[in-house]
Scaffold this motif. Structure first.
Motif, short mmCIF file in Angstrom:
data_model
loop_
_atom_site.label_atom_id
_atom_site.label_comp_id
_atom_site.label_asym_id
_atom_site.label_seq_id
_atom_site.Cartn_x
_atom_site.Cartn_y
_atom_site.Cartn_z
N ASP A 1 0.75 -1.09 0.03
CA ASP A 1 -0.02 -0.10 0.16
C ASP A 1 0.81 1.16 0.06
OD1 ASP A 1 1.02 -0.34 2.56
OD2 ASP A 1 -1.01 -0.11 3.72
N THR A 2 2.18 1.01 -0.08
CA THR A 2 3.06 2.42 -0.16
C THR A 2 3.78 2.57 -1.66
OG1 THR A 2 4.82 1.38 0.98
CG2 THR A 2 3.35 2.66 2.40
N VAL A 3 4.11 1.32 -2.41
CA VAL A 3 4.57 1.48 -3.43
C VAL A 3 3.98 2.21 -4.52
CG1 VAL A 3 6.31 -0.61 -2.83
CG2 VAL A 3 3.79 -0.64 -4.16
N GLY A 4 2.94 2.57 -4.39
CA GLY A 4 2.29 3.56 -5.21
C GLY A 4 2.54 4.87 -5.09
N ILE A 5 2.97 5.21 -3.83
CA ILE A 5 3.46 6.69 -3.66
C ILE A 5 4.75 6.71 -4.30
CG2 ILE A 5 4.09 8.25 -1.65
CD1 ILE A 5 2.40 6.59 0.11
N ASP A 6 5.40 5.88 -4.28
CA ASP A 6 6.91 5.86 -4.92
C ASP A 6 6.72 6.17 -6.44
OD1 ASP A 6 8.79 5.17 -2.86
OD2 ASP A 6 7.49 3.36 -2.45
N CYS A 7 5.63 5.47 -6.96
CA CYS A 7 5.68 5.46 -8.46
C CYS A 7 4.82 6.73 -8.74
CB CYS A 7 4.31 4.38 -8.70
SG CYS A 7 4.33 4.21 -10.48
N VAL A 8 4.25 7.49 -7.87
CA VAL A 8 3.46 8.62 -8.36
C VAL A 8 5.01 9.84 -8.19
CG1 VAL A 8 2.16 10.86 -7.68
CG2 VAL A 8 1.33 8.27 -7.87
N ALA A 9 5.65 9.58 -6.97
CA ALA A 9 6.72 10.71 -6.66
C ALA A 9 7.80 10.68 -7.65
CB ALA A 9 7.47 10.10 -5.35
N MET A 10 8.08 9.24 -8.31
CA MET A 10 9.25 9.39 -9.16
C MET A 10 8.96 10.02 -10.52
SD MET A 10 11.44 8.03 -7.44
CE MET A 10 12.73 8.03 -8.70
N CYS A 11 7.92 10.36 -10.91
CA CYS A 11 7.27 10.76 -11.91
C CYS A 11 6.91 12.62 -11.75
CB CYS A 11 5.95 10.60 -12.51
SG CYS A 11 6.01 8.80 -12.88
N VAL A 12 6.21 12.73 -10.47
CA VAL A 12 5.95 14.31 -10.38
C VAL A 12 7.18 15.04 -9.73
CG1 VAL A 12 3.56 13.68 -10.17
CG2 VAL A 12 4.91 13.64 -8.07
N HIS B 1 14.15 6.23 -0.49
CA HIS B 1 13.35 6.77 -1.97
C HIS B 1 13.26 5.57 -2.86
CE1 HIS B 1 13.07 11.29 -1.42
NE2 HIS B 1 12.71 10.46 -0.36
N SER B 2 13.37 5.47 -3.95
CA SER B 2 13.30 4.21 -5.08
C SER B 2 14.47 4.16 -6.02
CB SER B 2 12.05 4.50 -5.83
OG SER B 2 10.88 4.46 -5.02
#
Length: 349
Positions: A84-95, A193-194
């Motif tokens: 439930d947190t890796v989606g935050i990483d995905c958004v963060a790396m783009c925005v 981070h990622s």
């Protein structure tokens, strides 16, 4: 929309359950709609996400796009069975990439590829994605879940995303205003981070490591918790600085390649970012990684963010205003150096 007549026994026998996909959509629809902002057109389920941007006050709008994934950090999510947190990483790396140009993200799309569509797990993943979108102030307008048996193990998946932002051409941040004497403001990271997780996984042999026991070295967190800490999203932080009237000359997102690769990307010929390593604290997780892997300091700064996830270059006379705006926005930030004459791109002193 009624999918009750949509079922293929032959496709299911091959390992793809289309009804599981419908159940996943049913679960995530309320979460997706919670990210909607003015401009979103339609709702989940169409063939393409539509967005009507507000162009009022813009002289020449420029679209800025970014795409990225979570990388092998996902291996930690599998081992911890926490999705439930890796989606935050995905958004963060783009925005976080988009904001480097001064653009504000408008919308995001995700792509989840898995060996088996588990609707509950898909919902967990999207929980993180929608949280990331809310933190970034953008809308999740679409996505794709691809069930690919035989390509991915049944209990694994990959996650990638794509975002589009917009900025008025005259407000693009591109480094052209950089000048000797500008101050560098470092925004604190939340952890690894990622990026760098291939090295992290090797150092700790994570498949056989104790990931769940609290560690004193990590202030009571377990190794797994510390490594899964989601990437910090800096959109609202940069927006706060710009909103305070600070003339941001350049921005660098410290991702894969650490300081040595990313900081020079915001510089221009004849100028170098001189960063003082004693000006900000190194997070405990990085000290642990360096010690466990016996990794040279230069390699650490050439791989990880070391506690600084984003760097802003601002005029010296506006440095305090930038720090004040960041503090008011809830960010931890440090004055970490300055822009000097030179061709190195970055110097760590």
């Amino acid at each position: 929309m009624n999918h009750s007549d949509s079922h293929s026994a032959s496709y299911a026998a091959a390992g793809v359950d289309v009804t599981a996909g419908y159940e996943a959509v049913r679960r995530i629809k309320p979460m997706v709609e919670s990210t909607y902002i003015p401009g979103v057109m339609g709702t989940l389920g169409g063939f393409g996400g539509m967005f009507a941007p507000d162009l009022n006050g813009m002289k020449k709008p420029v679209l800025v796009s970014g795409t990225d994934g979570v990388g092998t950090k996902l291996k930690l999510a599998f081992l911890m069975d926490k999705h439930d947190t890796v989606g935050i990483d995905c958004v963060a790396m783009c925005v976080n990439d988009i904001i480097c140009g001064g653009a504000m993200p408008l919308f995001f799309l995700d792509y989840i590829a898995c060996g088996k569509n588990d609707p509950a797990r898909i919902a967990d993943i999207v929980t993180g994605i929608t949280e990331g979108c809310r933190q970034a102030g953008c809308a999740l307008v679409g996505g794709e879940t691809a069930e690919m048996p035989g390509f991915y193990p049944v209990d694994e998946y990959d996650l990638a995303g794509f975002s589009v932002g917009m900025v008025d051409e005259e407000k693009i941040i591109d480094g052209k205003s950089l000048t000797e004497g500008d101050v560098l403001i470092g925004l604190a990271s939340s952890g690894v981070h990622s990026n760098g997780f291939s090295l992290v996984r090797k150092v700790f042999d994570v498949e056989h490591a104790d990931l769940k026991t609290p560690m004193d070295e990590l202030n009571g967190k377990s190794l797994g918790e510390a490594l899964l800490e989601p990437t910090r999203i800096y959109v609202k932080a940069v927006k706060a600085v710009l909103g305070a009237g600070v003339d941001v000359h350049a921005v660098s997102h410290i991702t894969g390649g650490g300081f040595y690769e990313n900081v020079p990307r915001m510089m221009v010929d004849g100028l170098t970012a001189q960063i003082k390593l004693d000006s900000f604290p190194t997070l405990p997780i990085f000290s642990l990684i360096q010690k466990a892997g016996n990794i040279p300091a230069r390699d650490m700064y050439n791989t990880f963010n070391m506690g600084i996830g984003m760097i802003l270059a601002v005029p010296a006379v506006q440095a305090q205003a930038a720090l004040d705006a960041l503090a008011a926005a809830g960010e931890t930030a440090y004055q970490i150096g300055s822009v000097v004459a030179g061709e190195a791109g970055v110097e760590l002193v």
